[in-house]
Enzyme design. Structure first.
Site, mmCIF file in Angstrom:
data_model
loop_
_atom_site.group_PDB
_atom_site.id
_atom_site.type_symbol
_atom_site.label_atom_id
_atom_site.label_comp_id
_atom_site.label_asym_id
_atom_site.label_seq_id
_atom_site.Cartn_x
_atom_site.Cartn_y
_atom_site.Cartn_z
ATOM 1 N N GLY A 191 18.934 1.808 2.955
ATOM 2 C CA GLY A 191 19.750 2.207 1.803
ATOM 3 C C GLY A 191 19.471 1.304 0.617
ATOM 4 N N SER A 192 20.447 1.237 -0.271
ATOM 5 C CA SER A 192 20.232 0.506 -1.523
ATOM 6 C C SER A 192 20.330 -1.008 -1.313
ATOM 7 C CB SER A 192 21.275 0.946 -2.536
ATOM 8 O OG SER A 192 22.560 0.671 -2.017
ATOM 9 N N VAL A 195 24.050 -2.264 -1.297
ATOM 10 C CA VAL A 195 24.782 -2.098 -0.018
ATOM 11 C C VAL A 195 24.134 -2.963 1.069
ATOM 12 C CG1 VAL A 195 25.595 -0.440 1.716
ATOM 13 C CG2 VAL A 195 25.597 0.208 -0.698
ATOM 14 N N GLY A 196 22.840 -3.176 0.971
ATOM 15 C CA GLY A 196 22.143 -4.058 1.917
ATOM 16 C C GLY A 196 22.787 -5.442 1.957
ATOM 17 N N GLU A 213 16.127 -2.009 5.285
ATOM 18 C CA GLU A 213 15.081 -1.244 4.591
ATOM 19 C C GLU A 213 15.687 -0.823 3.264
ATOM 20 O OE1 GLU A 213 12.067 -0.938 5.417
ATOM 21 O OE2 GLU A 213 11.912 -1.192 7.577
ATOM 22 N N CYS A 247 12.170 6.145 -1.434
ATOM 23 C CA CYS A 247 12.256 4.690 -1.640
ATOM 24 C C CYS A 247 10.955 4.117 -2.178
ATOM 25 C CB CYS A 247 12.638 4.006 -0.346
ATOM 26 S SG CYS A 247 11.528 4.393 1.016
HETATM 27 P P1 NAD Z 1 23.347 3.681 -0.059
HETATM 28 O O1 NAD Z 1 23.081 2.228 0.065
HETATM 29 O O2 NAD Z 1 24.316 4.127 -1.089
HETATM 30 O O3 NAD Z 1 23.891 4.292 1.327
HETATM 31 C C1 NAD Z 1 23.209 4.098 2.554
HETATM 32 C C2 NAD Z 1 24.194 4.159 3.690
HETATM 33 O O4 NAD Z 1 25.154 3.106 3.541
HETATM 34 C C3 NAD Z 1 24.997 5.453 3.776
HETATM 35 O O5 NAD Z 1 25.094 5.849 5.113
HETATM 36 C C4 NAD Z 1 26.360 5.067 3.203
HETATM 37 O O6 NAD Z 1 27.420 5.795 3.762
HETATM 38 C C5 NAD Z 1 26.472 3.605 3.559
HETATM 39 N N1 NAD Z 1 27.258 2.845 2.575
HETATM 40 C C6 NAD Z 1 27.360 3.087 1.234
HETATM 41 N N2 NAD Z 1 28.166 2.176 0.638
HETATM 42 C C7 NAD Z 1 28.561 1.327 1.626
HETATM 43 C C8 NAD Z 1 29.406 0.172 1.649
HETATM 44 N N3 NAD Z 1 29.989 -0.283 0.544
HETATM 45 N N4 NAD Z 1 29.590 -0.451 2.828
HETATM 46 C C9 NAD Z 1 28.996 0.002 3.956
HETATM 47 N N5 NAD Z 1 28.216 1.090 3.988
HETATM 48 C C10 NAD Z 1 27.988 1.753 2.851
HETATM 49 O O7 NAD Z 1 21.908 4.359 -0.246
HETATM 50 P P2 NAD Z 1 21.558 5.872 -0.505
HETATM 51 O O8 NAD Z 1 22.015 6.237 -1.885
HETATM 52 O O9 NAD Z 1 21.992 6.706 0.632
HETATM 53 O O10 NAD Z 1 19.958 5.816 -0.455
HETATM 54 C C11 NAD Z 1 19.188 5.473 -1.548
HETATM 55 C C12 NAD Z 1 18.711 4.044 -1.498
HETATM 56 O O11 NAD Z 1 18.085 3.793 -0.243
HETATM 57 C C13 NAD Z 1 17.650 3.766 -2.539
HETATM 58 O O12 NAD Z 1 17.856 2.490 -3.085
HETATM 59 C C14 NAD Z 1 16.351 3.797 -1.749
HETATM 60 O O13 NAD Z 1 15.289 3.080 -2.328
HETATM 61 C C15 NAD Z 1 16.787 3.215 -0.449
HETATM 62 N N6 NAD Z 1 15.912 3.650 0.633
HETATM 63 C C16 NAD Z 1 15.113 2.738 1.258
HETATM 64 C C17 NAD Z 1 14.232 3.149 2.250
HETATM 65 C C18 NAD Z 1 13.319 2.194 2.953
HETATM 66 O O14 NAD Z 1 12.770 2.572 3.992
HETATM 67 N N7 NAD Z 1 13.136 0.974 2.479
HETATM 68 C C19 NAD Z 1 14.181 4.491 2.609
HETATM 69 C C20 NAD Z 1 15.015 5.380 1.948
HETATM 70 C C21 NAD Z 1 15.895 4.953 0.977
#
Ligand code: NAD
Length: 475
Positions: A191-192, A195-196, A213, A247
């Site tokens: 994810g982002s 949030v990471g 990731e 991503c």
């Molecule tokens: P996101 O971080 O908003 O959400 C990812 C997951 O985290 C979801 O399941 C969501 O429910 C959960 N989440 C959201 N907020 C949270 C919080 N405050 N606490 C705990 N969990 C929470 O990301 P997204 O919008 O779903 O995806 C897009 C991002 O992911 C982009 O930044 C993209 O570059 C990245 N991404 C990375 C890869 C990789 O392999 N490196 C692959 C795909 C996407």
């Protein structure tokens, strides 16, 4: 039963099961992988429909970017599972005379996989394959923004696995945070970056290991020696597939000043040919997906408006339709360094373009930002390629290509610092979900180590011999 109680109950059951899985025969893991593989093959149409309903992703794109990578991952894991799980003998050493050492990959235990919406099937199932291959139990939390795919994942898992082996909890931030409070043995988050950081902080409370990731801005460099046509075609595909919500999508273009005009011409031609049947009517094309929801559409519109208000030109595209979540492929030029588009990950069908005259400028620009997840180099000049490889840190690099580095089964995939921690795919994914247990076996009776034990006056000459042996070792 309340969701919180269900989560706790599932976690407790999985803890018990994970202890059993540790001692289980490897062929059981293969059976689980095979069940998953068969389900994907049998339900290709269902998967395609679910992702299409989530953001109008063309079926062919789902085959190539969701189903294909999962099949690659599962086939690869099944092929190499015996090799990966076999104890690996290490070399002996004179100072360890009489002992043998080996490394054994044991399952970490109970793992949590939190996945994003942008490749809603493959980014949930890919890590699941690695986790199962490594012998773990898994709780998955797919994204709430792609409800059709998340619900399909839920029914797939219910059909294939008992809840004490693999379980899915659908939901948003609250469910995610409830899960993150539990003492998982490993957390695999995609994810982002923002949030990471939250995930890593929560994991620290239980000292759970993490794979993060994440995202970021991936640069593309097109130098004066590049094949303009190839670069244009591959960047157009890498940018617009999944509507730019990838991503590792090219985020900003750095093009040598001497080739800007021919490159732009070729690039526009390539986007239209691939995604709008040679026209500019991307909106009615079957090959062009949509932004996932209104919020992200609004975010991208705001990025464009902010850039324009700070002096940028939209040299191509720019049309939007919020009701349809449509945004035309857009190229932004002459943008100010304080525009949000200069620092935020774009994550949509928008690309910024800047020219450069020397590669040192390129290196300084990229190194002035967080380390990218991927870097793309289009060049035929080895010296230029080498300079960028040596002077820029990035999670992965593709030379004269975009995106394909992601799913290569023998290459690790992951970021560096802000773009990620840890690696996934193939053996690297398997290792991420395994504890590399090191084992030393001593012989019974007289051993070289016993000679070093106190009382020291007696051991002195052996201690000296030990140190000298190490010192004499040829380097
Ligand atoms: P996101 O971080 O908003 O959400 C990812 C997951 O985290 C979801 O399941 C969501 O429910 C959960 N989440 C959201 N907020 C949270 C919080 N405050 N606490 C705990 N969990 C929470 O990301 P997204 O919008 O779903 O995806 C897009 C991002 O992911 C982009 O930044 C993209 O570059 C990245 N991404 C990375 C890869 C990789 O392999 N490196 C692959 C795909 C996407």
């Amino acid at each position: 039963m309340e969701k919180t109680d269900q989560i706790q109950e599932t976690f407790d059951k999985q803890q018990k099961t994970s202890a059993k899985l540790r001692a289980e025969k490897i062929k059981k893991r293969r059976e689980r992988l095979n069940k998953l593989r068969k389900w994907i093959l049998d339900n290709r149409e269902l998967i395609g429909k679910a992702v299409y309903h989530d953001f109008k992703k063309p079926l062919e794109e789902t085959d190539v970017t969701e189903i294909g990578p999962c099949l690659l991952e599962v086939n690869h894991a099944m092929k190499y599972l015996n090799k990966w799980t076999a104890p690996e003998m290490v070399k002996g050493h004179i100072s360890y005379l009489g002992t043998t050492g080996y490394v054994y990959c044991e399952p970490k235990g109970v793992c949590l996989i939190i996945s994003p919406w942008n490749y809603p099937f493959s980014l949930a199932v890919g890590p699941l394959i690695s986790a199962i291959a490594a012998g773990n139990t898994v709780i998955m939390k797919p994204s709430e923004l792609t409800p059709n795919t998340s619900s399909l994942l839920n029914s797939m898992i219910k059909e294939l696995f008992p809840g004490d082996e693999v379980a899915v909890f659908e939901g948003g931030v609250e469910v995610s945070q409830e899960l993150l409070a539990l003492p998982f043995d490993h957390i695999f988050f995609t994810g982002s970056t923002a949030v990471g950081k939250i995930v890593m902080e929560a994991a620290a409370k239980n000292l759970s290991s993490v794979t993060l990731e994440l995202g970021g801005k991936s640069p593309v460099i097109v130098d004066e020696t590049a094949s303009i046509r190839d670069a244009a075609n591959r960047i157009a595909w890498g940018k617009l597939v999944n509507n730019g919500q990838t991503c590792v999508a090219p985020d900003y273009l750095l093009v040598h000043e001497s080739i800007k005009e021919p490159f732009l011409k070729s690039f526009k031609f390539a986007m239209e040919k691939q995604f709008a049947n040679g026209t500019q009517d991307f909106k009615n094309s079957d090959s062009y997906a949509r932004i996932v929801n209104e919020k992200h559409h609004g975010r991208l519109s705001a990025l464009l408006d902010d850039a324009i208000s700070k002096g940028a030109d939209i040299s191509y595209g720019g049309e939007k339709d919020a009701t349809e979540k449509y945004l035309a492929p857009s190229i932004v030029e002459n943008y100010s360094s304080d525009a949000d588009i200069a620092t935020e990950e774009i994550f949509g069908p928008v690309l910024t373009l800047e020219t450069y005259s020397s590669l040192d400028e390129v290196v300084d620009k990229i190194n002035g930002q967080e380390k990218p997840l991927s870097m793309y180099i289009f060049s035929k000049k080895q010296q230029n390629i080498q300079k960028l490889l040596q002077e820029v840190s990035a999670g992965s690099v593709a030379i004269n290509e975009t995106l394909l580095q992601f799913a290569h089964p023998y290459l690790p995939f992951g970021g560096v610092n802000h773009s990620g921690i840890g690696k996934s795919h193939g053996k690297y994914g398997f290792m991420e979900f395994s504890n590399q247990k090191s084992i030393l076996k001593q012989r019974s009776g007289l051993t070289s180590a016993a000679a070093l034990m106190p009382p020291y006056p007696k051991a002195r000459k052996y201690v000296d011999l030990f140190v000298n042996t190490i010192l004499k070792w040829k380097l």
